[in-house]
Every structure is written in C-alpha cells, then in structure tokens.
Design a protein around this motif. Structure first.
Motif, short mmCIF file in Angstrom:
data_model
loop_
_atom_site.label_atom_id
_atom_site.label_comp_id
_atom_site.label_asym_id
_atom_site.label_seq_id
_atom_site.Cartn_x
_atom_site.Cartn_y
_atom_site.Cartn_z
N ARG A 1 33.06 45.54 22.31
CA ARG A 1 34.52 45.61 22.30
C ARG A 1 35.13 44.24 22.61
N LEU A 2 36.40 44.11 22.24
CA LEU A 2 37.16 42.92 22.62
C LEU A 2 37.92 43.20 23.91
N PRO A 3 38.25 42.18 24.70
CA PRO A 3 39.00 42.40 25.94
C PRO A 3 40.30 43.20 25.72
N SER A 4 40.95 42.99 24.57
CA SER A 4 42.21 43.70 24.30
C SER A 4 42.03 45.19 24.16
N GLU A 5 40.79 45.64 23.97
CA GLU A 5 40.50 47.06 23.84
C GLU A 5 40.16 47.72 25.17
N LEU A 6 40.25 46.96 26.24
CA LEU A 6 39.93 47.48 27.57
C LEU A 6 41.18 47.60 28.42
N SER A 7 41.12 48.48 29.41
CA SER A 7 42.20 48.58 30.39
C SER A 7 42.13 47.40 31.35
N GLY A 8 43.19 47.25 32.17
CA GLY A 8 43.20 46.17 33.15
C GLY A 8 42.03 46.26 34.12
N GLY A 9 41.73 47.46 34.58
CA GLY A 9 40.61 47.64 35.51
C GLY A 9 39.29 47.31 34.88
N GLN A 10 39.11 47.68 33.60
CA GLN A 10 37.87 47.36 32.89
C GLN A 10 37.74 45.86 32.67
N MET B 1 33.14 32.42 40.66
CA MET B 1 34.47 32.86 41.08
C MET B 1 35.03 33.89 40.11
N VAL B 2 35.66 34.91 40.69
CA VAL B 2 36.43 35.89 39.92
C VAL B 2 37.90 35.56 40.15
N PHE B 3 38.59 35.24 39.07
CA PHE B 3 39.97 34.78 39.18
C PHE B 3 40.96 35.94 39.08
N GLN B 4 42.15 35.67 39.58
CA GLN B 4 43.24 36.64 39.54
C GLN B 4 43.59 37.02 38.10
N SER B 5 43.51 36.07 37.18
CA SER B 5 43.98 36.29 35.81
C SER B 5 42.90 36.82 34.87
N TYR B 6 41.69 37.11 35.40
CA TYR B 6 40.52 37.56 34.62
C TYR B 6 39.95 36.41 33.79
N ALA B 7 40.82 35.64 33.07
CA ALA B 7 40.39 34.47 32.27
C ALA B 7 39.32 34.84 31.25
N LEU B 8 39.49 35.97 30.56
CA LEU B 8 38.56 36.37 29.50
C LEU B 8 38.99 35.72 28.18
N PHE B 9 38.01 35.37 27.36
CA PHE B 9 38.31 34.80 26.04
C PHE B 9 38.65 35.93 25.09
N PRO B 10 39.86 35.97 24.54
CA PRO B 10 40.28 37.12 23.73
C PRO B 10 39.52 37.25 22.41
N HIS B 11 38.99 36.15 21.87
CA HIS B 11 38.30 36.19 20.59
C HIS B 11 36.82 36.52 20.73
N MET B 12 36.33 36.59 21.96
CA MET B 12 34.92 36.93 22.19
C MET B 12 34.78 38.40 22.54
N THR B 13 33.63 38.97 22.20
CA THR B 13 33.36 40.33 22.64
C THR B 13 33.13 40.35 24.15
#
Length: 353
Positions: free
Chosen positions: A134-143, A84-96
C-alpha cells in the motif's frame, strides 16, 4: 528480526547555547538500558533540545554525551546508533509502505532482499503485516505512525527517539497508539526516549519521567512518585491537576506534618523537612463537597459540569478557587450553591513556597 543490545544514555555537564541564549543549562542525566523515559515540560523548557542532542542533530556547547558507553559528543547523527520517530511521520508518498520501512536499510547499503525481509518483519511487529504494497495515502493516521515506528525499529538502534509522535492523532487514537508503542518497546527491551508536552501521555507510557523547566531538570521520577511526592509547586501543578494553597507548618514528626490552613489544623504526610510557610497540594479527587453546615472550607460553586461518570466543580473559597472532581451520585450541586469542602488529609501533600 534481531535486536541490537539496548544502550544507556549519559549526559555529563551538557550545555547547549545558541549565541547568547542558553537552551540547556548544565545537565547531568543517566538513562538506563531498556527503559522508556519521557522528557516532559512546557514549551521552551529544553526537552526537544535534549532529544536532538541525543540524536546528533545538535552538538553540545559543553559537556559529554555517551550512548551505550561510547563517547558520541562530537559524532553526527549518521554515526550514532539511534533512530528517531518524528511528529510528522515523514513518509515518502510515492513509495510503498514496505519501501518506506526499508529506506534506512537501503541507505546503509543492506542488500535489497534482506532489506525487504527486515521491512516485512518490522511491519508484522507493529501489526501491519500484509500492508507492504500500500501507499501511505491509503493508511489511516495511526497506521502511518506505526509505519514510522517500524522504519525506526528495523535499523536496530541502541536508542529509539520519539519526538511528539502522537500529536497529529485524535484523542482516542492517541490512546490506542501509545499503548502499542509501549508494548513494542517492552517486547523488544528497547531503550526509548520520548518527548511530549502531554502529562497523561507521559504517565501512561513511561518507566521514568524527566520533568524539565527553564532549560534544566525540575524533577526525575516514576509517574507515581511525581504525582504522589512532587518536589515543588511547579511539579505539583504540572503533573496532574492540583489545587495549591498557602499554609503554615507547625511541626513535622514521623513523616506527618501538622499544618494550619484557613484557621483549621490538619495532619498530612510530609516527605521532606518543612517549617513555617509552605503550600499544601490538594488533588481534585481528594476534595469532597458537603452541605455548608459541615466542617471544612466554606465556599460557593461557580461552575458545575456533568461528564457522565463524574462531576467537575469550581468552588470559590477564601483559600482560593478549588477544582473538585466527584463521582456522580444523588443530586449534584449546582452553580450558586453554598458548600463546604472537606479535605482528605491522607491524600494532601506539602511543598515549599
């Protein structure tokens, strides 16, 4: 990256209740392998419940669910070959980014080297090769959303589930990312079930759309079929903009109906036997504003908006308020102008009242 054979999804008599509340009425449904099918409908219609039942995040109260021919009715999400791909992305911010994509593989005890290799292949597939460190915080919303898609795909699911995946993106980016998701799905031949409340988004990505209302299916069809041949007033109004007006059907012969609207007789296509009182569906582009001396439905412009390539009007008439879209040419009509609304009979449709 290898890809698991896409699976079918079949619901047979599926019911979902929460106490005395029926969230999903008896549902029979078949989604063919390799298709992208969208569940579309207003809030509370049952589309997200249906998706969660496929995912194994909810258990059916009654009926059976098969994925890829296997009865999964009583299996939890862990034992279903779905991602499943969720609405909130649910990426771990501390992981690459690479670690995020590989996370599901590591949970499944895939060797570290293989997980990293498959994660890189997944990132390349979604156009993010070279972004792994890269970390998720270094990406745009689309990325970030593409990372979430890659994380789901590397698990090689039989069915990919997408729950409002673009709702956190702005309009222009939504258009771009939905095209990418559709291209990935077609390239891999994935079976995908997509949930959205956005009609344009559903029409842009889907092989078929399942329109839901009041916890049941209202109509299933291709985007063109739903737009061109709605089965009810609800579908006509929900899929694209539509003006609905009461009319009387005099007769139907050879796929054409003779109808009386506002005292005038029109001949419009009819895809089902109707007689007596009905409703005529008039799409905004099927209406044309003319001078008040012309034949048509008389009215007054109460709203006029210039949108670059087109004008949008609201016209008050004795058959109701009509929304009209016209290409920009010559001198546009202005608020307060008296007009006649001409109807393109070939583009009109009929539904029951």
């Amino acid at each position: 990256m290898t890809q698991t054979q896409p699976g079918s999804v079949q619901f047979t008599g599926v019911v979902k209740k929460y106490g005395d509340v029926t969230a999903l009425k008896k549902l029979d449904l078949m989604i063919e392998p390799g298709k992208l099918v969208t569940l579309l409908g207003p809030s509370g219609c049952g589309k997200t419940t249906t998706l969660r039942l496929i995912a194994g995040l909810e258990m059916a109260t009654d009926g059976t669910i098969h994925i890829g021919g296997q009865d999964v009715t009583h299996l939890t999400a862990t034992y279903r070959k779905v991602s499943m791909v969720f609405q909130s992305y649910a990426l771990f911010p501390h992981m690459t980014v690479r670690e995020n994509v590989a996370y599901g593989l590591t949970v499944k005890a895939v060797p570290k080297a293989e997980a990293a290799q498959r994660a890189e292949a997944g990132l390349e597939l979604v156009g993010l090769a070279g972004y792994g460190e890269r970390l998720p915080s270094e990406l745009s919303g689309g990325q970030q959303q593409r990372v979430a898609v890659a994380r789901a795909i590397v698990l090689e699911p039989e069915v990919l589930l997408l729950d409002e995946p673009l709702s956190n993106l702005d309009a222009k980016l939504r258009r771009h990312v939905r095209e990418e998701i559709r291209q990935i799905q077609q390239r891999l031949g994935l079976t995908a079930v997509y949930v959205t409340h956005d009609q344009e988004e559903a029409m842009a990505v889907s092989d078929d759309i399942i329109v839901m209302n009041n916890a049941e299916i209202a109509q299933i069809g291709t985007p063109a079929a739903l737009y061109e041949t709605p089965s009810s007033s609800f579908i006509a109004d929900f899929i694209g903009d539509a003006n609905l007006a009461d009319c009387d059907v005099l007769e139907v012969e050879d796929g054409m109906a003779k109808v009386v609207l506002n005292g005038n007789t029109y001949s419009v296509p009819s895809h089902r036997p109707l007689s007596g009182a009905a409703r005529i569906v008039l799409r905004p582009h099927a209406l044309k504003l003319m001078s008040p001396q012309s034949a048509g439905v008389q009215g007054e412009v109460t709203y006029a908006a210039y949108l670059g390539k087109e004008m949008q009007y609201t016209v008050e008439t004795n058959i109701g308020s009509l929304f009209v879209i016209s290409p920009v040419s010559g001198q546009p009509f202005a608020q307060g102008d008296a007009v006649s609304v001409a109807i393109d009979q070939d583009q009109a449709r009929l539904v029951s009242q």
